[in-house]
Enzyme design. Structure first.
Site, PDB file in Angstrom:
ATOM      1  N   LEU A   1       0.808  -1.215   0.000  1.00  0.00           N
ATOM      2  CA  LEU A   1       0.000   0.000   0.000  1.00  0.00           C
ATOM      3  C   LEU A   1       0.842   1.267   0.000  1.00  0.00           C
ATOM      4  O   LEU A   1       0.357   2.359   0.287  1.00  0.00           O
ATOM      5  CB  LEU A   1      -0.972  -0.020   1.186  1.00  0.00           C
ATOM      6  N   CYS A   2       2.101   1.130  -0.349  1.00  0.00           N
ATOM      7  CA  CYS A   2       3.032   2.260  -0.391  1.00  0.00           C
ATOM      8  C   CYS A   2       2.884   2.996  -1.726  1.00  0.00           C
ATOM      9  O   CYS A   2       2.764   2.376  -2.775  1.00  0.00           O
ATOM     10  CB  CYS A   2       4.448   1.705  -0.235  1.00  0.00           C
TER      11      CYS A   2
ATOM     12  N   MET B   1       9.585   4.298   4.265  1.00  0.00           N
ATOM     13  CA  MET B   1       9.566   2.932   3.738  1.00  0.00           C
ATOM     14  C   MET B   1      10.691   2.723   2.718  1.00  0.00           C
ATOM     15  O   MET B   1      11.268   1.639   2.637  1.00  0.00           O
ATOM     16  CB  MET B   1       8.208   2.593   3.126  1.00  0.00           C
ATOM     17  N   GLU B   2      11.024   3.753   1.965  1.00  0.00           N
ATOM     18  CA  GLU B   2      12.113   3.637   0.996  1.00  0.00           C
ATOM     19  C   GLU B   2      13.455   3.445   1.696  1.00  0.00           C
ATOM     20  O   GLU B   2      14.281   2.626   1.274  1.00  0.00           O
ATOM     21  CB  GLU B   2      12.139   4.864   0.083  1.00  0.00           C
TER      22      GLU B   2
ATOM     23  N   ASP C   1      23.204 -13.025   1.015  1.00  0.00           N
ATOM     24  CA  ASP C   1      23.363 -13.829  -0.193  1.00  0.00           C
ATOM     25  C   ASP C   1      24.828 -13.952  -0.598  1.00  0.00           C
ATOM     26  O   ASP C   1      25.285 -15.034  -0.976  1.00  0.00           O
ATOM     27  CB  ASP C   1      22.547 -13.221  -1.336  1.00  0.00           C
TER      28      ASP C   1
END
Length: 165
Positions: free
Chosen positions: A80-81, A116-117, A131
């Site tokens: 929902l961003c 959020m970014e 990784d």
């Protein structure tokens, strides 16, 4: 909640269904957010990183690039961003005594913030460290992802209590 209390209005749900908040009428303002996270290293992963013998190459450089890319793709990952223009991003990935520290600062001029970014940049960078180092050890631990500070927008500026940004 008592019978006389009404439930709070949910910003991301309307009629019981998820929705994106409408920011059409909000003014675009300059906003920044800084986040951090850590990748804790077991001894064998630290040794491979310090000696430059990691079979996949340099995880810190790859993580930095991945964090920058992640900051720009947040709206694809956080349901929902709002997609906003990332007008600046800086991702620092450093080896410290406690492990690999990742700090991301993201900037925009938009009607909604960039917390959020910044958090996504840190998270994606941390996943890339994992990784890149998993051949040396599977016991790596991603931890401490949090917002350190934000500026701009309707809500007041924020600084984590134990941190200057």
């Amino acid at each position: 909640m008592g019978p006389e209390q009404t439930p709070p209005e949910l910003t991301h749900f309307r009629d019981g269904l998820p929705c994106m908040v409408d920011v059409t009428e909000k003014a675009a303002t300059t906003r920044t957010a800084t986040a951090e996270g850590w990748v804790r290293l077991p001894p064998e992963a630290r040794a491979a990183l310090e000696a430059g013998t990691n079979p996949k190459g340099d995880p810190l450089t790859v993580a930095r690039l991945a964090g920058l890319a992640g900051s720009k793709r947040t709206a694809e990952l956080v349901l929902l961003c709002h997609p906003i223009p990332v007008t600046g991003a800086d991702v620092q990935v450093t080896l410290e005594e406690a492990g690999v520290r990742i700090v991301a600062t993201v900037r925009t001029t938009a009607p909604t913030g960039v917390e959020m970014e910044a958090l996504t940049a840190v998270s994606v960078a941390a996943l890339n460290v994992y990784d890149m180092l998993k051949a040396a050890s599977k016991a790596l631990e991603i931890t401490g992802v949090r917002l350190l500070g934000k500026t701009g927008g309707k809500s007041s500026d924020y600084r984590a209590a134990d941190r200057e940004v």
